[in-house]
Design an enzyme around this catalytic site. Structure first.
Site, PDB file in Angstrom:
ATOM      1  N   GLU A 130      60.305  56.196  51.458  1.00 38.66           N
ATOM      2  CA  GLU A 130      61.284  56.778  52.393  1.00 38.66           C
ATOM      3  C   GLU A 130      60.815  58.181  52.799  1.00 38.66           C
ATOM      4  OE1 GLU A 130      63.404  55.232  53.882  1.00 38.66           O
ATOM      5  OE2 GLU A 130      65.385  56.118  53.990  1.00 38.66           O
ATOM      6  N   HIS A 134      68.280  46.173  56.945  1.00 36.64           N
ATOM      7  CA  HIS A 134      68.537  46.901  55.696  1.00 36.64           C
ATOM      8  C   HIS A 134      69.023  45.944  54.611  1.00 36.64           C
ATOM      9  CE1 HIS A 134      71.027  49.806  53.164  1.00 36.64           C
ATOM     10  NE2 HIS A 134      69.774  50.159  52.995  1.00 36.64           N
ATOM     11  N   ASN A 148      77.041  51.665  53.028  1.00 37.69           N
ATOM     12  CA  ASN A 148      76.958  52.898  52.249  1.00 37.69           C
ATOM     13  C   ASN A 148      77.874  53.978  52.809  1.00 37.69           C
ATOM     14  OD1 ASN A 148      75.326  51.861  50.297  1.00 37.69           O
ATOM     15  ND2 ASN A 148      73.430  52.395  51.361  1.00 37.69           N
TER      16      ASN A 148
HETATM   17  P1  NAI Z   1      59.180  51.817  46.348  1.00 36.67           P
HETATM   18  O1  NAI Z   1      58.748  53.199  46.027  1.00 36.67           O
HETATM   19  O2  NAI Z   1      59.582  50.930  45.226  1.00 36.67           O
HETATM   20  O3  NAI Z   1      58.023  51.072  47.147  1.00 36.67           O
HETATM   21  C1  NAI Z   1      57.394  51.625  48.254  1.00 36.67           C
HETATM   22  C2  NAI Z   1      56.036  50.986  48.365  1.00 36.67           C
HETATM   23  O4  NAI Z   1      55.470  51.387  49.579  1.00 36.67           O
HETATM   24  C3  NAI Z   1      55.077  51.393  47.239  1.00 36.67           C
HETATM   25  O5  NAI Z   1      54.562  50.258  46.605  1.00 36.67           O
HETATM   26  C4  NAI Z   1      53.990  52.149  47.981  1.00 36.67           C
HETATM   27  O6  NAI Z   1      52.709  51.979  47.409  1.00 36.67           O
HETATM   28  C5  NAI Z   1      54.074  51.508  49.350  1.00 36.67           C
HETATM   29  N1  NAI Z   1      53.463  52.300  50.392  1.00 36.67           N
HETATM   30  C6  NAI Z   1      53.470  53.618  50.572  1.00 36.67           C
HETATM   31  N2  NAI Z   1      52.749  53.938  51.682  1.00 36.67           N
HETATM   32  C7  NAI Z   1      52.304  52.780  52.198  1.00 36.67           C
HETATM   33  C8  NAI Z   1      51.515  52.441  53.327  1.00 36.67           C
HETATM   34  N3  NAI Z   1      51.053  53.378  54.137  1.00 36.67           N
HETATM   35  N4  NAI Z   1      51.239  51.147  53.550  1.00 36.67           N
HETATM   36  C9  NAI Z   1      51.721  50.186  52.739  1.00 36.67           C
HETATM   37  N5  NAI Z   1      52.454  50.453  51.648  1.00 36.67           N
HETATM   38  C10 NAI Z   1      52.741  51.734  51.388  1.00 36.67           C
HETATM   39  O7  NAI Z   1      60.341  51.960  47.411  1.00 36.67           O
HETATM   40  P2  NAI Z   1      61.511  50.953  47.709  1.00 36.67           P
HETATM   41  O8  NAI Z   1      62.646  51.257  46.827  1.00 36.67           O
HETATM   42  O9  NAI Z   1      60.994  49.589  47.768  1.00 36.67           O
HETATM   43  O10 NAI Z   1      61.945  51.437  49.157  1.00 36.67           O
HETATM   44  C11 NAI Z   1      61.226  51.072  50.298  1.00 36.67           C
HETATM   45  C12 NAI Z   1      62.099  51.315  51.519  1.00 36.67           C
HETATM   46  O11 NAI Z   1      63.303  50.560  51.385  1.00 36.67           O
HETATM   47  C13 NAI Z   1      62.529  52.742  51.704  1.00 36.67           C
HETATM   48  O12 NAI Z   1      62.578  53.026  53.069  1.00 36.67           O
HETATM   49  C14 NAI Z   1      63.934  52.785  51.094  1.00 36.67           C
HETATM   50  O13 NAI Z   1      64.741  53.796  51.627  1.00 36.67           O
HETATM   51  C15 NAI Z   1      64.443  51.420  51.482  1.00 36.67           C
HETATM   52  N6  NAI Z   1      65.511  50.873  50.661  1.00 36.67           N
HETATM   53  C16 NAI Z   1      65.483  50.967  49.308  1.00 36.67           C
HETATM   54  C17 NAI Z   1      66.511  50.401  48.552  1.00 36.67           C
HETATM   55  C18 NAI Z   1      66.474  50.435  47.054  1.00 36.67           C
HETATM   56  O14 NAI Z   1      67.511  50.109  46.434  1.00 36.67           O
HETATM   57  N7  NAI Z   1      65.362  50.783  46.428  1.00 36.67           N
HETATM   58  C19 NAI Z   1      67.659  49.716  49.194  1.00 36.67           C
HETATM   59  C20 NAI Z   1      67.526  49.603  50.615  1.00 36.67           C
HETATM   60  C21 NAI Z   1      66.515  50.192  51.303  1.00 36.67           C
END
Ligand code: NAI
Length: 668
Positions: free
Chosen positions: A397, A445, A495
């Protein structure tokens, strides 16, 4: 006359065959026309001295009778009118029982609720053993209970074994219904149900087949009812929901007296149940469920979606993995996931572990290996992306990273490929600027854990085209999620409306309520988790930052974050200890602002007021066009109690909406 033909009687010698066919509806239900047609049919049958028996069969494939028209139940408001309406059913079914010749329900497809109660008033029941046949009294799952004789006739037919399926709203296949004595005879899928029903009826008329009904002993009913009551309270965690409780009361009192007296008892209890706010809330939730069961039905009229050929997921973290799991298990679509090289194998192992767990529970349609073969992981934008026509971005994010990722992906995929972001907080339009052709860009989302949460928010940016939204609805349908459609807004819908839950909890805490009191008040309201435990689970820092992002200072949360207490799971310390009790060390971090303890009701009412005020603002600003989107989101996104129908419906039902805004959300 609108009711002509709904119950069509044809005489075949001494046998009458009544075909049920409510026009203009996929299912037979007890509409007003259907009831009046049934009463005229009874007049005819009572005067048909040439008939020796009657078979009732449906003119619709896959549906015998689906019971009451829920819209009709929903409209009931006065005690007297409701009782009168019920009297019509009771007296009609009594007349059916008293015809003086045997009657046979020939069942294929749904035989539910008031449809089953009708079948129970017949002398015997024959059913087709087909995948389509579903028999049961699901009313208790709708906050009401079977009030057209079900609580009286079913136990009298099968004994106390009726209590559990009535309370659970169990729906049985024909074979199971026969095993417990509801169905007297089965026919196979390839047999002619009508011919077999007539044959069975003739055997009864001739005396070749005697239908014997054992007399059941209901003397232990008080003890059994008490056990049933405790069982229901256990599933509702102590909350009294009128429907099942009054079903138990009807059986407990009604099975000690004659059927006629029992029906009277059932009627009085049913009136109370159906007029309760929880019944109306539950029925509302049922309609929300029906609406969101088929997201495709929300697409623009006549829209032909572009089939999704391949999905790309950017980011193989918490969310990327979850989304991959959902696409693999729910569709035949290949999935390509991109992340840094070191994230690929752990991600794949995680996906396989979850799919293996699902396979063990028989929840997958194909072997795990087949699903895993559709998963391609990569750290480069290579040829795998060529035929991708939906990208879901779930990287960190961080707007800078998102900018870079959109720059790369737009160079890789075709101009018509839909690009969706799973962001939870970055404004859509700031990201749309990074996408060539922003009309194909939208928010998708998901909620975590993705494979367990049914909800997804489809977010329109200022430039998102309707075609993109429609195609995403089609995709959401493919992966069997329920969609909330909204425009961009901090916290989108769920949210944003949930936000008061966290904020108010901290205010109650600082005003002198204990952590235990606050969580208990909301668990009693029906929320799955109290607000403070939820804060601990989501991450205390996450909640703190959300509030900070809205310019709100929250001292308790700040104190905990500064003390390194980010939540039990996240940093090993939060509000609670591992045994579930409150960590006493946290108490000194809660500033006491004013000693003004609130009661459970005051806390519940304050949060509901705050939630529906946010809901009204979302509607006023056209973030959503339909209040149902808010209630749907809150029920499936946060576990808001289904028997309350969502915060807006509950506001309407309790009079709070009118008190606050001078009108209701749903009219009337
Ligand atoms: P996370 O930190 O678990 O995973 C993010 C992944 O993106 C990591 O594996 C990272 O290596 C990868 N990444 C970073 N830069 C990259 C790139 N240039 N190319 C490809 N991969 C890349 O984060 P999470 O929790 O999965 O969140 C991801 C998105 O989903 C964010 O935008 C977050 O706000 C959103 N989100 C998260 C929720 C949650 O409960 N964790 C719920 C709803 C939305």
């Amino acid at each position: 006359m609108a009711n002509v033909g709904i119950f069509e009687l044809k005489k075949e010698g001494n046998i009458g065959v009544v075909t049920i066919n409510v026009p203009g509806q996929p299912m037979n239900t007890w509409t007003e026309d259907a009831i009046s047609a049934f009463l005229s049919l009874l007049d005819d049958l009572e005067n048909a001295s040439d008939l020796k028996g009657v078979v009732f069969i449906s003119g619709k494939t896959g549906n015998f009778h689906a019971g009451a028209d829920l819209n009709m139940l929903n409209k009931m408001t006065g005690k007297e009118d409701t009782a009168k309406g019920l009297d019509i059913f009771h007296s009609a079914f009594k007349r059916l029982e008293a015809l003086g010749f045997p009657t046979m329900a020939a069942i294929e497809g749904h035989c539910l609720g008031g449809g089953m109660e009708f079948a129970l008033a017949c002398t015997a029941r024959i059913a087709k053993d087909s995948r389509l046949t579903q028999i049961g009294l699901p009313e208790c799952s709708l906050g009401i209970f079977p009030g057209a004789g079900g609580t009286q006739r079913l136990p009298r037919l099968i004994g106390m074994a009726a209590i559990e399926p009535i309370l659970r709203g169990t729906i049985l296949p024909a074979v199971e219904a026969q095993k417990i004595g509801i169905i007297d005879r089965l026919v196979t899928e390839h047999e002619d149900l009508s011919a077999e029903a007539k044959k069975f009826l003739e055997e009864i008329i001739s005396g070749k087949q005697v239908i014997e009904r054992p007399a059941h002993d209901f003397t232990p009913i008080d003890a059994v009812a008490e056990m049933a009551r405790q069982g229901v309270l256990k599933t509702t965690r102590g909350r009294v929901i009128p429907g099942p409780m009054l079903a138990i009361k009807s059986m407990q009192d009604g099975l000690k007296v004659s059927l006629a007296e029992g029906l009277e008892i059932e009627k009085n209890n049913f009136v109370e149940a159906v007029l309760s706010n929880q019944a109306k809330g539950s029925i509302h939730t049922f309609f929300l469920k029906t609406m969101s069961d088929k997201p495709r039905s929300l697409m623009s009229k006549g829209f032909q979606p572009t089939p999704i050929k391949k999905v790309a997921i950017l980011g193989f973290g918490t969310m990327g993995r979850g989304i991959a799991i959902d696409v693999l298990r729910g569709t035949q679509i290949p999935v390509v996931v991109k992340d840094v090289a070191q994230a690929l194998e752990p991600g794949k192992a995680f996906v396989k572990k979850i799919l293996d767990g699902m396979a063990q529970k028989n929840k997958l349609k194909a072997p795990v290996d087949d699903l895993m073969n559709r998963l391609i992981v990569t750290s480069e934008y290579g040829d795998e992306f060529k035929d991708v026509n939906l990208v879901i971005e779930a990287v960190f994010e961080d707007i800078k990273i998102k900018e870079q990722v959109y720059g790369e992906i737009c160079k890789t995929v075709s101009d018509t490929c839909i690009i969706a972001t799973n962001t939870s907080s970055i404004p859509m339009d700031s990201m749309a600027a990074f996408v060539t052709g922003p009309e194909r860009f939208a928010g998708l989302h998901f909620f975590s854990p993705v494979w367990m949460m049914q909800l997804v928010e489809i977010v329109r940016g200022a430039k998102t085209s309707q075609e993109t939204v429609d195609n995403l609805l089609n995709f959401v349908d493919n992966i069997r999620k329920r969609p909330v459609i909204c425009r961009d807004n901090p916290g989108f819908v769920v949210n944003a409306v949930l936000f008061p839950y966290f904020l108010s909890a901290m205010e109650f805490l600082e005003a002198g309520n204990t952590i235990e009191e606050i969580d208990k008040a909301f668990v009693q309201f029906g929320m799955p988790v109290g607000p403070i435990r939820l804060t601990d689970e989501v991450g205390i820092d996450v909640c703190f930052n959300v509030l900070k992002g809205r310019g709100l200072r929250q001292d308790t949360l700040r104190n905990l974050v500064e003390a390194g207490r980010l939540g039990l799971k996240k940093s090993g310390k939060g509000f609670f200890l591992a045994d579930g009790t409150v960590d006493p060390d946290v108490l000194s971090l809660i500033p006491r602002k004013a000693e003004q303890k609130a009661t459970d009701e005051e806390m519940q009412s304050k949060v509901l007021t705050h939630m529906i005020t946010v809901g009204k603002d979302l509607l006023d600003r056209s973030i959503v066009d339909d209040p149902r989107m808010i209630d749907l989101g809150m029920i499936w996104g946060t576990g808001f109690p289904a028997d309350r129908g969502g915060p807006l419906k509950w506001g309407d039902l309790t009079g709070l909406s009118k008190e606050l805004f001078g009108k209701t959300f749903y009219g009337a």
